[in-house]
Design an enzyme around this catalytic site. Sequence first.
Site, mmCIF file in Angstrom:
data_model
loop_
_atom_site.group_PDB
_atom_site.id
_atom_site.type_symbol
_atom_site.label_atom_id
_atom_site.label_comp_id
_atom_site.label_asym_id
_atom_site.label_seq_id
_atom_site.Cartn_x
_atom_site.Cartn_y
_atom_site.Cartn_z
ATOM 1 N N LYS A 150 0.632 -1.329 0.081
ATOM 2 C CA LYS A 150 -0.058 0.040 0.064
ATOM 3 C C LYS A 150 0.803 1.197 0.071
ATOM 4 C CE LYS A 150 -4.303 -2.165 1.706
ATOM 5 N NZ LYS A 150 -3.934 -3.387 1.838
HETATM 6 C C1 LIG Z 1 -4.554 -4.433 1.133
HETATM 7 C C2 LIG Z 1 -3.898 -5.714 1.091
HETATM 8 C C3 LIG Z 1 -4.129 -6.785 0.108
HETATM 9 C C4 LIG Z 1 -5.253 -6.500 -0.804
HETATM 10 O O1 LIG Z 1 -5.210 -5.788 -1.706
HETATM 11 P P1 LIG Z 1 -6.712 -5.128 -2.584
HETATM 12 O O2 LIG Z 1 -6.009 -3.959 -3.290
HETATM 13 O O3 LIG Z 1 -7.509 -4.967 -1.420
HETATM 14 O O4 LIG Z 1 -6.877 -6.249 -3.498
HETATM 15 C C5 LIG Z 1 -3.371 -7.850 -0.057
HETATM 16 N N1 LIG Z 1 -2.211 -8.336 0.688
HETATM 17 C C6 LIG Z 1 -1.815 -7.227 1.882
HETATM 18 C C7 LIG Z 1 -0.734 -7.457 2.496
HETATM 19 C C8 LIG Z 1 -2.541 -5.647 1.826
HETATM 20 O O5 LIG Z 1 -2.088 -5.084 2.660
#
Ligand SMILES: *Cc1c(COP(=O)(O)O)cnc(C)c1O
Length: 471
Positions: free
Chosen positions: A113
């Site tokens: 993120k």
């Molecule tokens: C947010 C997250 C996901 C999921 O991603 P999306 O964009 O919601 O599909 C998967 N793995 C981790 C470690 C995350 O922080």
Amino acid sequence: MFYVSTRGDPQRRAFCEILLEGLAPDGGLYLPKAYPQVSDAMLTRWRGLPYAELAFEILSLYIHDIPPADLRALCAKTYTAQVFGTEEIVPLRKLEDGVYLEALSNGPTLAFKDMAMQLLGNLFEYELARRGEELNILGATSGDTGSAAEYAMRGKKGVRVFMTSPHGRMSPFQQAQMFSLQDANIHNLAIRGVFDDCQDIVKAVSNDLDFKRKYRIGTVNSINWARLLAQVVYYFAGYFQATRSNDQKVSFTVPSGNFGNVCAGHVARMMGLPVGKLVVATNENDVLDEFFRTGLYRVRGAADTHETSSPSMDISKASNFERFVFDLLGRDAARTKDLFGAQIAGKGQFDLGEDALFAEAATRYGFASGKSTHADRLATIRDTWQRFGTMIDTHTADGLKVARGQLKSGTPMIVLETALPIKFAETIREALGMEPERPAGLEGIETLPKKVTVLDADKTLVMDYIASHCN
Ligand SMILES: *Cc1c(COP(=O)(O)O)cnc(C)c1O
């Protein structure tokens, strides 16, 4: 370049008009009017570019209301080796023939993120200064999103963050990451309750339109278009690292929750990046796997939403999924509105299984899917450690497990690494009987002083807190 709503709102908007927004006014999600197309010559030119320059090239195709010199500077300031750990920013690591991991988790909070949120922090600061405005970001987190938002916004002018989280329920490492931030513009609010209580409070406060306007409340959730756009860049960067010429294809497997990450892959593919398959990997919360197998999209109730060892994928519905369905339906906004508005509100589900267009999810758009369980995660973490000496986190393990069922000889498979194992230490101990690796500089963060306010699960307490910390 203009943006439209998936539910047909007739107003067209420029990038900076939707930058600070979540949903469109009609409840839909924003998408570009059309996907810009990349030519063979463009791919060739981009192949050798540093990540920040590649980001600038791609963002330029979508952003026409920030002067190019400013946008280039924002990209250069965001994607540095200092922040992301390497010159490549998203280095590709070969596990075995045809299977790669793309490292997206070397930013400040050790999850992918950061890739988007770090850019968002700089874009917000830029745009707010240009408008002479301020923004108070209110959010709810069970871990990754909140910390990524705080590390992106810390010290930024014109922005404050009020982040609610369930008191005592995040892992000690996640709590330490967030609560050790001492920046004056970052406020941690630990709510006596569960994650849903936090989310309900955020919704209730945002629905109080007078309060929202008076205190300039905003969000940074995953439906924000700028976040999705920032993620498109690493699909190109992964492709360039795995191939030598533009006539080669690669496939991606993406550990998925709210469908934000893999939706960025869809956008990259729509732009003409030579992508074979986009494989959606879910955990026990298999809303998306069920859809791609059967055409049925069924929102889960609370009792049907499982708490798993890959918690960032524990979702009851996939909030970005509407974007893909809009494309799948040939951009029929009226139908998208009916499915996600009336049908979801009424029955909690819709079924495209009988629709001729559903087959195109696989044939025309390249989607495939699979599901992974706690036992699969443990086995995959163990196997990857034993055979390759590589330690992966639980979400990446879901991806790798599902990827193995979708390999095709001649097409490299890139699994997106979405977090580092240190964030999910308990499951690493269970799988490997040892402590996860800890990146340099994070030794002992659990012992740093914590800045956090504990509140009962009551929206008026949160509103009072915001009102008294807004200057
Ligand atoms: C947010 C997250 C996901 C999921 O991603 P999306 O964009 O919601 O599909 C998967 N793995 C981790 C470690 C995350 O922080």
